[in-house]
Design an enzyme around this catalytic site. Structure first.
Site, PDB file in Angstrom:
ATOM      1  N   GLU A  21       0.829  -1.226   0.000  1.00  0.00           N
ATOM      2  CA  GLU A  21       0.000   0.000   0.000  1.00  0.00           C
ATOM      3  C   GLU A  21       0.857   1.267   0.000  1.00  0.00           C
ATOM      4  O   GLU A  21       0.656   2.173   0.822  1.00  0.00           O
ATOM      5  CB  GLU A  21      -0.969  -0.004   1.188  1.00  0.00           C
ATOM      6  CG  GLU A  21      -2.026  -1.070   1.074  1.00  0.00           C
ATOM      7  CD  GLU A  21      -3.138  -0.979   2.124  1.00  0.00           C
ATOM      8  OE1 GLU A  21      -3.042  -0.175   3.064  1.00  0.00           O
ATOM      9  OE2 GLU A  21      -4.122  -1.741   1.986  1.00  0.00           O
ATOM     10  N   GLU A  32      -5.349  -8.295  -0.514  1.00  0.00           N
ATOM     11  CA  GLU A  32      -6.116  -8.112   0.728  1.00  0.00           C
ATOM     12  C   GLU A  32      -7.561  -7.889   0.317  1.00  0.00           C
ATOM     13  O   GLU A  32      -7.843  -6.978  -0.482  1.00  0.00           O
ATOM     14  CB  GLU A  32      -5.606  -6.909   1.536  1.00  0.00           C
ATOM     15  CG  GLU A  32      -4.232  -7.113   2.145  1.00  0.00           C
ATOM     16  CD  GLU A  32      -3.785  -5.940   3.010  1.00  0.00           C
ATOM     17  OE1 GLU A  32      -4.645  -5.292   3.627  1.00  0.00           O
ATOM     18  OE2 GLU A  32      -2.563  -5.683   3.038  1.00  0.00           O
TER      19      GLU A  32
HETATM   20  O1  AHR Z   1      -5.256  -5.902   6.917  1.00  0.00           O
HETATM   21  C1  AHR Z   1      -5.162  -4.746   7.700  1.00  0.00           C
HETATM   22  C2  AHR Z   1      -4.429  -3.609   7.010  1.00  0.00           C
HETATM   23  O2  AHR Z   1      -5.202  -3.153   5.941  1.00  0.00           O
HETATM   24  C3  AHR Z   1      -3.104  -3.948   6.366  1.00  0.00           C
HETATM   25  O3  AHR Z   1      -2.040  -3.868   7.243  1.00  0.00           O
HETATM   26  C4  AHR Z   1      -2.969  -2.889   5.327  1.00  0.00           C
HETATM   27  O4  AHR Z   1      -2.215  -3.301   4.232  1.00  0.00           O
HETATM   28  C5  AHR Z   1      -4.390  -2.522   4.983  1.00  0.00           C
HETATM   29  O5  AHR Z   1      -4.596  -1.154   5.055  1.00  0.00           O
END
Ligand code: AHR
Length: 501
Positions: free
Chosen positions: A172, A291
């Protein structure tokens, strides 16, 4: 109300990568500590790995796990987590305002993956570090030569290289919350030079460039274009992250969360292909949805700004969302959306695995149980393999505030020629109406229904807890098959999984 599903057996979408059923373990909250790793737990093995959790992980059917972050990775020194445990440093963990004890690290994660039969996917720190450390970690993990870091791994008791194939170039990096956040140009140069250095070690590595942290990011689109314009030849995947917040929308829109995920994935593919066309490249960039999940983000954001400056707790709970029946349906719907993109989504990680927005919950020193969201994932991972087929649905509509009228029924069909088995996954997104569904599947070679299960919560707000761990769970559902046509009724707000043969 009725819906008809048809499938063009001659035109599969694409082969479902085994990596579609990935997950994510971050050094965050209680995902590692008191999640997968708790040396004092009654079920822990000699390595401190909780075997009650291990059993649930196996049942969940997770294929790959991304590690060690997440936001955590952007300030992580991997060297802190290897070697004798008593010598490892304790550090301030900036992303989640905790103390990182480093009693768990890369070698232990590899041991855990090996036990679980899971492919590791490692993320490198491109927040505060760069090419040199990426190559050092690569050498520690995969090195075969007589070098400092490969030898360090051997000294630490791991003679054989781990041969990790898939590596994420940071996390990110478009997010202002990220330690070492960069603008697109700066990240693109760093990702490119890191990828080049890693490829000098091993040309066959599969590298994932960071795409957008969310569909709503103001830089979405420009970010992907800038990164790929520079790094197209050196990377194999672009990532996207998608979290759906139930509290940020009406429930009908929430159930239709796949609409947004479809648009996000389609947008990333279109952008990647536009860059590929500009470069006259034969190569296609794949998508890693590394994610995705349901996350009550609003609730978290209000807590995040309230950390006491001097409070750096160890293994403190962070975002331990308790999932509802509705959340399970949305996870089932997001899986349909991912499978519908099986030609380009070649990796996906539900975030995270244990305790932190997770399908598996644990008590410190105590029980482990399945959240509601465990079930759709476990079922899909078990039965939705092989090729994905577009389920063309003639459906009644459901009204949503966010998307207007949408098809009430969303579905995907899979068929695995090798095993002669397949699946129909279908979500009824209407909150009020049952839908009689027929699906013409004969052309695929379907001759019988092996089993059918449905998640149709009597209360969409019901949750599973340690004391009532099966409050929401799938139950057998009546489905008929005659002359290749499957017939069933989907109750309102339900997710159906039919196992075919
Ligand atoms: O999964 C929780 C968080 O969400 C992770 O650390 C990040 O990559 C995202 O913002």
């Amino acid at each position: 109300m009725t819906a008809r599903i048809s499938v063009d057996a001659d035109r599969p979408i694409g082969r479902i990568s085994p990596r579609m059923y990935g997950s994510f373990v971050e050094h965050m909250g209680r995902c590692v500590y008191t999640g997968i790793f708790e040396p004092d737990h009654p079920t822990a093995d000699a390595n401190g790995l909780r075997q009650d959790v291990m059993e649930l992980v196996r049942e969940l059917g997770v294929t790959t796990v991304r590690y060690p972050g997440g936001n955590f990775v952007s300030n992580y020194r991997w060297e802190d987590g290897v070697g004798p445990i008593q010598d490892r440093p304790r550090r301030l963990e900036l992303a989640w305002h905790t103390t990182e004890p480093n009693t768990f690290g890369t070698d232990q994660f590899m041991t855990w993956c090996d036990q679980a039969g899971i492919e590791p996917m490692l993320a490198i720190n491109l927040g505060t570090r760069g090419e040199t450390d990426a190559v050092n970690l690569l050498d520690y993990v995969n090195g075969q030569a007589d070098t400092q870091y490969a030898n360090l791994r051997r000294t630490n008791g791991h003679e054989d290289p781990y041969n990790v194939r898939m590596w994420c170039l940071g996390n990110e990096m478009d997010g202002p919350w990220q330690v070492g956040h960069k603008n697109a140009e700066d990240y693109a140069y760093l990702a490119l030079s890191t990828a080049r250095a890693m490829h000098m070690v091993d040309q066959d590595l599969e590298l994932v460039a960071c795409g957008s942290a969310a569909w709503e990011m103001p830089t979405f689109g420009d970010w992907e274009r800038t990164i790929l314009d520079l790094a197209y030849d050196e990377v194999d995947y672009i990532s996207l992250h998608r979290y759906v917040d139930p509290d940020a929308q009406d429930r009908a829109s929430f159930l239709a969360a796949g609409v947004d995920l479809d648009r996000f994935i389609d947008g990333v593919i279109a952008t990647a292909d536009a860059v590929g066309a500009k470069h006259r490249s034969n190569k296609k960039i794949m998508v890693s949805v590394d994610e995705w999940n349901v996350w009550r983000l609003g609730a978290w954001n209000s807590i995040e700004h309230g950390f006491a400056p001097d409070d750096w707790p160890e293994a403190a709970p962070r975002i331990e969302d308790v999932y509802t029946g509705a959340d399970a349906l949305v996870v089932g719907g997001l899986l349909i959306s991912l499978l519908r993109h099986a030609d380009r989504v070649k990796a996906a990680s539900m975030a995270q695995l244990v305790n932190v927005i997770a399908p598996i919950m644990t008590e410190k020193g105590g029980r482990a149980w399945r959240q509601t969201t465990f079930h759709p994932f476990a079922i899909a991972s078990r039965i939705a393999r092989g090729q994905a087929y577009d389920a063309v649905v003639a459906s009644p509509v459901a009204g949503t505030e966010r998307y207007g009228e949408i098809d009430a029924v969303d579905a995907v069909v899979t068929w695995d020629e090798e095993t002669g088995t397949g699946s129909l996954l279908a979500l009824n997104r209407s909150l009020t109406d049952a839908v009689d569904v027929t699906a013409a599947l004969g052309a695929l070679g379907v001759s019988r229904v092996k089993a059918a299960q449905i998640i149709a919560p009597d209360d969409l707000d019901a949750v599973n807890t340690a004391d009532d761990p099966d409050r929401v769970h799938p139950v057998p559902h009546e489905v008929t098959l005659a002359d290749g046509v499957l017939a069933t009724t989907l109750p309102p707000a339900s997710w159906l999984a039919v196992e075919l043969a």
